[in-house]
Every structure is written in structure tokens, then in C-alpha cells.
Design an enzyme around this catalytic site. Structure first.
Site, PDB file in Angstrom:
ATOM      1  N   GLY A  90       0.820  -1.200   0.000  1.00 59.92           N
ATOM      2  CA  GLY A  90       0.000   0.000   0.000  1.00 59.92           C
ATOM      3  C   GLY A  90       0.857   1.255   0.000  1.00 59.92           C
ATOM      4  N   CYS A  91       0.230   2.389  -0.304  1.00 63.77           N
ATOM      5  CA  CYS A  91       0.985   3.642  -0.476  1.00 63.77           C
ATOM      6  C   CYS A  91       1.501   4.179   0.859  1.00 63.77           C
ATOM      7  CB  CYS A  91       0.130   4.674  -1.197  1.00 63.77           C
ATOM      8  SG  CYS A  91      -1.499   4.955  -0.479  1.00 63.77           S
ATOM      9  N   PHE A  92       0.629   4.334   1.864  1.00 61.17           N
ATOM     10  CA  PHE A  92       1.098   4.745   3.182  1.00 61.17           C
ATOM     11  C   PHE A  92       2.096   3.726   3.727  1.00 61.17           C
ATOM     12  CE2 PHE A  92      -2.692   7.596   4.289  1.00 61.17           C
ATOM     13  CZ  PHE A  92      -1.917   8.736   4.416  1.00 61.17           C
ATOM     14  N   ALA A  93       1.794   2.451   3.521  1.00 59.19           N
ATOM     15  CA  ALA A  93       2.658   1.390   4.048  1.00 59.19           C
ATOM     16  C   ALA A  93       4.064   1.494   3.474  1.00 59.19           C
ATOM     17  CB  ALA A  93       2.059   0.025   3.752  1.00 59.19           C
TER      18      ALA A  93
END
Length: 339
Positions: free
Chosen positions: A136-139
Site C-alpha cells: 500500500g501507499c502509506f505502508a
């Protein structure tokens, strides 16, 4: 080498569009189909108008396994449904951009496991993998900020994260919080302390620093939230993620830089800057740029990434390159917007 035959499912959305933008110009790729049932027969540039003049390809409703790699650019929950309804030949590699196969409990498919596709964590595994679960992007942003500390067992009991994302992180379908008149000149927090990306972040950190993820009662998300205090924010810009993270640390600033520079020495898209950073340095690139500062016993870690590229489609192409033995930078030598 013979060109890699690519199929894309869900090619009309933001991540599908970014993937097409990269792969159309990738010297080792032939796009066999760009699947979109609702746009079948239309030119790609009818939906992704930035591609006007670059390609005459059209969207297709077709799906078949006469390809080398399949990209799934579909919504969360829809990748598993698609694969259940449309079995893929076991010879075809799969890169899933949804969250369906990222967590340890959900990696199995056709007798093999999806490998978590963060190259800075699992590069050797990615090279040998058949199936990749793209992070994921935040991850991606938060893990890259913390992995060097985890590699030396230096993550403390509490991690504090404030991270702001652009509106494209919410996907292409309009909503109240992506509407221009609401988002412009505005800022808000959401999913404070219980964002779903905490789960994959905590599992990756636990991979390097065994015992980081608490065991016992509670869901994975609840246990992750015991250690990571994450406040996501919606920014009034289209793309990018900027995080400000701080932890208690005995490292000097010089020692912290030495650790981070050493950890990322062989990872061409993650850079450590001694000068302060800003988001425009990474927008439209597959880069992640990290800056460190020491304030008393606190280590401040700033990280900037493009949520649609290093946080999604760019990283997916980076993973494809690794899976097929290419230079991981192939097709991804992109320039930031600058201004």
C-alpha cells in the site's frame, strides 16, 4: 530478450492509468490487453487523456492467460474475487495492487504464496516469486522510513507517525472528501490510530525486528496500533505522501545517517538526504527521499513518496523488472515535476 507480454485488469482507474503510462514506454514490454469492461472498444486516451498522441491502443473486455504477467489494478476485495472467477494459468506471474494478498494470513493462491513486494525488504524473494502482493501507499512510505531501525532491533515501544496524502490516494471514484470545493485549501485527519495499512507495516517491521508485533489478544490491527501511533491526513493536493515520524533513539544524527545510507546503498529508488526535503522532489517519480534530524533524544524521520508510483504502479513495475531479471530501474527513470 523477447518482450514481456503484459495483461492489465482494471486499467481505467488511477493506478491502471499510471501503469499504462509507464509500460507504453517500457522497452521490454508488449501490452497484450488493457481490460476494462465499461470502456471496451474505447481508446486508452479517451479515459487517460495524458496518453493522447502516445498510443492508439484500445480497452478490451478480453481476459486470457496468453501473457507472461498479469497486473491487477482493482479495488480491495476484488482481486481475490477476480482470480476465483477467472483462474490464471500457473505459468503466468501475477502482481496484485490491491490489499487482498498482502497479509501473512492471506497469501495462498494455487498452491503458492504471494510475496510481499517491497523491494527494499524482500528483493531476493521477489526475484524468485510467481505472485507479488504490491504494498500500500502509506505502508510503503512508512516502512521505508523505519526499516533501517528495525534491521538493527532499534525500534522503540512507541512510534509516532503523521502522514499526509494527496486526493488520488482515495481512488478515481468521486466522494465527498475528494470533491475539489471541499478538498481545496483544506486539511483533515481520518482513520486515526486504525488505518488498515498498519497491519502490513507491523508485519514487515516484525520480519526484521522479531517480537516487534505484540502477540496475544486482539486483531492484527489492534496489536499493530499498540506500537504505531498513526495519524493519516488528507492534503489539498493531488498526489504524493509526506510523513513526519519520530521515535526515541540513542543514535546520534551521524550514526543514524550512517545506518540509513548503508541500508539503502543497493536500493536505487530510496535516497537519504542531509538537506531538508519536500514533496515536489518525488512527485511523478518512483523515488522515496528520507531526511533525518536529531532533537534531544528524539530521531525525526521525514519521508516523501509519490503514492501512485513508488506507492503503487511504479513499484509494481519495479517488481516486474526484478521478477524477469531486468534492471529494476527499467522504464522508471522518471523526472520529478519540480515546479
Amino acid at each position: 530478450m523477447e518482450k514481456i507480454k503484459v495483461g492489465i485488469v482494471g486499467s481505467a482507474g488511477y493506478t491502471g492509468g499510471e501503469l499504462l503510462r509507464i509500460l507504453i514506454f517500457h522497452p521490454q514490454v508488449d501490452i497484450v490487453f488493457a481490460n476494462s469492461a465499461s470502456n471496451a472498444g474505447n481508446k486508452l486516451s479517451d479515459v487517460h487523456n495524458d496518453l493522447f498522441g502516445d498510443t492508439d491502443l484500445t480497452f478490451s473486455s478480453d481476459f486470457h492467460s496468453n501473457i507472461d504477467v498479469l497486473f491487477l489494478c482493482v479495488g480491495h476485495g476484488d482481486a481475490k474475487k477476480f482470480l476465483d472467477a477467472n483462474p490464471v494459468d500457473p505459468s503466468v506471474k501475477i502482481i496484485d495492487l490491491s490489499q487482498d494478498y498482502r497479509l501473512r494470513a492471506n497469501t495462498a493462491y494455487q498452491g503458492k504464496d504471494f510475496v510481499y513486494g517491497l523491494p527494499e525488504l524482500n528483493k531476493d524473494k521477489i526475484k524468485e516469486a510467481q505472485y507479488i502482493a504490491n504494498p500500500g501507499c502509506f505502508a510503503t512510505n512508512i516502512q521505508l522510513a523505519l526499516l533501517p531501525l528495525a534491521s538493527k532491533g532499534l525500534l522503540p515501544e512507541q512510534i509516532h507517525v503523521n502522514a499526509t496524502t494527496g486526493s488520488t490516494g482515495a481512488g478515481q471514484k468521486p466522494s465527498a472528501t475528494t470533491h475539489f470545493s471541499w478538498r481545496n485549501n483544506n486539511l483533515s485527519a481520518y482513520k486515526s490510530f486504525d488505518h488498515q495499512h498498519l497491519q502490513e507495516i507491523s508485519e514487515s517491521l516484525d520480519q526484521l525486528q522479531e517480537g516487534f508485533l505484540p502477540t496475544g489478544e486482539g486483531s492484527l490491527l489492534e496489536r499493530a496500533a499498540e506500537k504505531i501511533n498513526f495519524i493519516p491526513q488528507r492534503g489539498d493536493f493531488a498526489r504524493g505522501i509526506f510523513s513526519a515520524i519520530y521515535v526515541d533513539s540513542d543514535l546520534s544524527e551521524a550514526a543514524a545517517y550512517e545506518l540509513y545510507e548503508s541500508f539503502y546503498a543497493n536500493h536505487p529508488f530510496t535516497h537519504v538526504s542531509k538537506a531538508n526535503i519536500d514533496l515536489k522532489q518525488v512527485v511523478n517519480t518512483n523515488k522515496s527521499i528520507i531526511h533525518l534530524e536529531k532533537h534531544g533524544n528524539k530521531l525525526l524521520i521525514l519521508n516523501a513518496t509519490d503514492n501512485l508510483l513508488k506507492g503503487a504502479s511504479g513499484q509494481a513495475v519495479q517488481n516486474m523488472n526484478l521478477m524477469f531479471g531486468l534492471d529494476e530501474r527499467e522504464g522508471l527513470r522518471l523526472k520529478s515535476l519540480g515546479f
